[in-house]
Scaffold this motif. Structure first.
Motif, PDB file in Angstrom:
ATOM      1  N   ALA A  82       0.821  -1.220   0.000  1.00 17.75           N
ATOM      2  CA  ALA A  82       0.000   0.000   0.000  1.00 17.75           C
ATOM      3  C   ALA A  82       0.851   1.264   0.000  1.00 17.75           C
ATOM      4  O   ALA A  82       0.404   2.322  -0.464  1.00 17.75           O
ATOM      5  N   ARG A  83       2.108   1.175   0.492  1.00 18.16           N
ATOM      6  CA  ARG A  83       2.984   2.352   0.565  1.00 18.16           C
ATOM      7  C   ARG A  83       3.979   2.427  -0.593  1.00 18.16           C
ATOM      8  O   ARG A  83       4.790   3.356  -0.654  1.00 18.16           O
ATOM      9  N   MET A  84       3.962   1.479  -1.495  1.00 20.86           N
ATOM     10  CA  MET A  84       4.938   1.468  -2.580  1.00 20.86           C
ATOM     11  C   MET A  84       4.798   2.709  -3.469  1.00 20.86           C
ATOM     12  O   MET A  84       3.695   3.186  -3.720  1.00 20.86           O
ATOM     13  N   ASP A 113       7.929 -15.887  -4.013  1.00 19.79           N
ATOM     14  CA  ASP A 113       8.265 -15.252  -5.286  1.00 19.79           C
ATOM     15  C   ASP A 113       7.604 -13.883  -5.459  1.00 19.79           C
ATOM     16  O   ASP A 113       8.249 -12.909  -5.854  1.00 19.79           O
ATOM     17  N   SER A 114       6.292 -13.779  -5.168  1.00 18.48           N
ATOM     18  CA  SER A 114       5.602 -12.497  -5.342  1.00 18.48           C
ATOM     19  C   SER A 114       4.444 -12.392  -4.360  1.00 18.48           C
ATOM     20  O   SER A 114       4.000 -13.395  -3.795  1.00 18.48           O
ATOM     21  N   PHE A 115       3.970 -11.163  -4.170  1.00 19.90           N
ATOM     22  CA  PHE A 115       2.804 -10.933  -3.326  1.00 19.90           C
ATOM     23  C   PHE A 115       1.987  -9.810  -3.958  1.00 19.90           C
ATOM     24  O   PHE A 115       2.527  -8.745  -4.281  1.00 19.90           O
ATOM     25  N   ASP A 116       0.704 -10.057  -4.121  1.00 21.22           N
ATOM     26  CA  ASP A 116      -0.187  -9.062  -4.731  1.00 21.22           C
ATOM     27  C   ASP A 116       0.361  -8.607  -6.084  1.00 21.22           C
ATOM     28  O   ASP A 116       0.367  -7.416  -6.409  1.00 21.22           O
ATOM     29  N   ALA A 117       0.849  -9.599  -6.849  1.00 20.79           N
ATOM     30  CA  ALA A 117       1.381  -9.370  -8.203  1.00 20.79           C
ATOM     31  C   ALA A 117       2.664  -8.551  -8.207  1.00 20.79           C
ATOM     32  O   ALA A 117       3.123  -8.122  -9.274  1.00 20.79           O
ATOM     33  N   LYS A 118       3.290  -8.363  -7.049  1.00 19.83           N
ATOM     34  CA  LYS A 118       4.557  -7.647  -6.975  1.00 19.83           C
ATOM     35  C   LYS A 118       5.676  -8.647  -6.682  1.00 19.83           C
ATOM     36  O   LYS A 118       5.619  -9.365  -5.675  1.00 19.83           O
TER      37      LYS A 118
END
Length: 631
Positions: free
Chosen positions: A427-429, A479-484
């Motif tokens: 959310a802060r990215m 590998d990834s989280f929430d498509a990141k």
């Protein structure tokens, strides 16, 4: 039932003072291959000898439940109000008696149930109940009928005197377990069964009341039928008789939960979470689980198996059923099921779909509790600091649960105090940020000061700091989280060019001549030398090759005495640092840069918590440099 071989007149008095008058004794052979099967039961079927008492007590409890059920339609079979299972040790006679006021057995049932291995009256009765429409069916054990024969692990002769409820006849079954048994008429004042075990010379411990009470508390503490052990002429209670997990939650106080938690885990703290529920429908089980309030002390790391206790109809079966995965092994408690099939030993559970579904249901319930409790960040921090490292193992081990576990993870951050979750991080990215960045090491305080963070901090990019051993491994699986994508900032090239620096930086030096000379000087110790834009104050930093292990993994390999092979670290240079600028100028000349190259690499290693390649040579170079400055 084998053919009777012999008829003998017989009269005897049993330990309970009842006279057994036998006009005849019939001797029968066991059914085929019974000798081999009895040997299996005695020597191979059970891993703990004390199990025999659990089996016999379970049979006695079943017999009382059977009588209660039959009394629903035959009032003259009602169970006495003070019904209990009595255990009477007799040291002088070297005998142990177990007696119950249950449904008892007729002559034919004694022959069928005790004269034939793997034939169980309980199983036959359960099959009858399956066809019955009665709502109040008793819970039964002994579905495979070999539990009784565990008595021969501790006894060289067993005698069973039984009177069937509704009958005036009593019979005694007796055997030394060596191929045949006898049936004799007997006398018993009330319906029920007496089992007399003639204890072997090496089994004296089972004539000690305290030892018997300990076994009952371990294996049958929560059977609702009272169990007593005779001691000094008195019958002492041996079981609690209340299965707390079977009660409605509304009837259990917080104090009762805490007391049971402490008794179960031999601890003194309070549980952080208590999970108490009953599953009905496709699955039928009760569960009472606890998440501890503090991390247990372990002088050495114990095994990684879950120790949640499996009960069947209140009877403790094992704490090695793997009811929870190893990454939830911090959970303590009890799961009690009504319909779980067991194999012949009652210890080695069958790998049935039912057990697999129970495991999934229990793990899912624990995860749901953690998700709910995670809403209170301060409260959840207590759990995380105790057991977070264990929970992370689930990312590595359990592909099915990976997505459920990921939001529960917490980390230290380069940007904030306290614990940070992956959803909070995403959310802060920054809009231009392409990945979730992580830095793995041995200590988060040291990591927070690492030069690896300079370029990220300067651009306001948050990095998650990880210092548990498992952190070296699990990101590879998630590998990834929430498509990141999740990226280690020490692995490969991290492109921060899309995120502008808030302040103008010094002009970068031209390193086109310096880099080839440094590569040549460090060809045995570094896989590459290159420019980086992720440094601000430091001259150099290490990075791992794009497709090799990151720096923390390389350190672990070296500590384990294993070579990292071709996956040598990459030396990255800050083209704006004064030292690199000067070296770039020297590279324009024919000056020897071998020692300078080695010093740069050793400086980078020191910054990452490693030792210089040659500490003595490094100390000499530093001393010479200081001497030159002081001239």
């Amino acid at each position: 039932m084998g053919r009777p071989l012999l008829h003998i007149a017989h009269r005897s008095t049993n330990l309970l003072g009842r006279t057994t008058v036998s006009e005849t004794v019939e001797r029968h052979e066991f059914n085929a291959e019974v000798g081999r099967l009895l040997d299996l039961v005695v020597h191979a079927l059970y891993s703990e000898r004390e199990i025999f008492l659990r089996e016999l007590v379970a049979n006695a409890a079943d017999a009382i439940d059977k009588r209660r059920f039959e009394a629903l339609t035959q009032s003259d079979l009602s169970v006495p109000a003070d019904a209990r299972i009595r255990i009477v040790p007799d040291k002088e006679g070297r005998r142990l008696i177990i007696t119950d006021p249950g449904v008892g057995m007729s002559k034919a049932e004694l022959a069928q149930n005790l004269g034939t291995i793997a034939r169980s009256g309980t199983l036959a009765f359960a099959q009858t109940l399956a066809e019955s429409q009665a709502a109040d069916k008793p819970s039964l054990m002994g579905q495979f009928g070999v539990g009784f024969y565990s008595a021969f692990m501790v006894a060289d002769r067993v005698e069973v005197t039984s009177r069937r409820a509704g009958s005036e006849e009593a019979w005694t079954w007796a055997s030394d377990g060596r191929g045949d048994y006898t049936l004799a008429t007997a006398a018993r004042a009330e319906p029920g069964t007496d089992i007399v075990l003639h204890i072997k010379a090496d089994a004296d411990e089972y004539l000690e009341p305290i030892r018997l009470q300990t076994i009952i508390r371990k294996w049958a503490d929560h059977i609702t039928i009272p169990i007593t052990v005779a001691q000094d002429g008195k019958d002492e209670p041996a079981n609690e008789g209340t299965a707390l997990w079977r009660k409605p939650k509304s009837e259990v106080s917080e104090e009762s939960y805490t007391e049971f938690y402490r008794h179960l885990g031999h601890v003194f703290d309070k549980p952080w979470a208590t999970l108490h529920w009953r599953a009905e429908g496709a699955l039928d089980f009760s569960a009472l689980l606890f998440i501890p309030g503090m991390k247990p002390f372990q002088a050495v790391e114990g095994d990684r198996e879950s120790r949640v206790r499996l009960h069947v109809r209140r009877m403790f079966i094992t704490d090695q059923a793997g009811l929870l995965p190893s990454w939830l092994r911090f959970v303590h408690g009890v799961v009690d099921t009504e319909d779980l099939p067991l194999n012949v030993s009652r210890e080695m559970l069958q790998s049935t779909p039912v057990l697999a579904r129970i495991r999934r249901a229990v793990a899912s319930r624990v995860l749901s509790e953690l998700k709910m409790r995670a809403r209170d960040s301060q409260d959840y921090a207590t759990f995380w600091e105790n057991f977070g490292a264990i929970l992370k193992e689930g990312i590595w081990e359990d592909a099915e649960s990976r997505k459920d576990i990921a939001p529960l993870l917490r980390f230290r951050s380069s940007a904030l105090e306290g614990w940070v979750s992956l959803p909070d991080y995403v959310a802060r990215m920054k809009p231009e940020q392409e990945a979730i960045y992580i830095l793995v090491g041995d200590d988060t305080d040291v990591l927070s000061k690492s030069p690896q963070l300079e370029g990220f901090r300067a651009r306001g990019v948050e990095v998650l700091l990880m210092a548990d051993q498992i952190d070296t491994f699990w990101p590879e699986r998630l590998d990834s989280f929430d498509a990141k994508p999740i990226r280690s900032i020490t692995q490969g090239t991290v492109d921060l060019s899309k995120i502008a620096l808030p302040l103008e930086a010094d002009e970068a030096a031209d390193l086109s001549k310096l880099i080839p000379r440094l590569k040549e000087a460090l060809k045995a110790d570094a896989s590459d030398v290159r420019v980086t834009d992720r440094l601000v104050d430091s001259a150099v930093v290490l990075a791992a090759p794009q497709h090799g292990p990151d720096l923390q993994m390389q350190r672990l390999l070296r500590r384990a005495g294993r070579s990292v092979g071709s996956d040598l670290a990459v030396l990255e240079l800050n083209p704006r640092h004064p030292l690199i600028r000067k070296l770039a100028q020297r590279a324009e000349t024919a000056a020897d840069l071998t020692e300078a190259a080695g010093t740069l690499l050793d400086l980078a290693r020191l910054q990452d918590g490693d030792s210089p390649r040659d500490p003595v040579a490094f100390a000499r170079r530093v001393a010479e440099a200081l001497a030159g400055e002081l001239r």
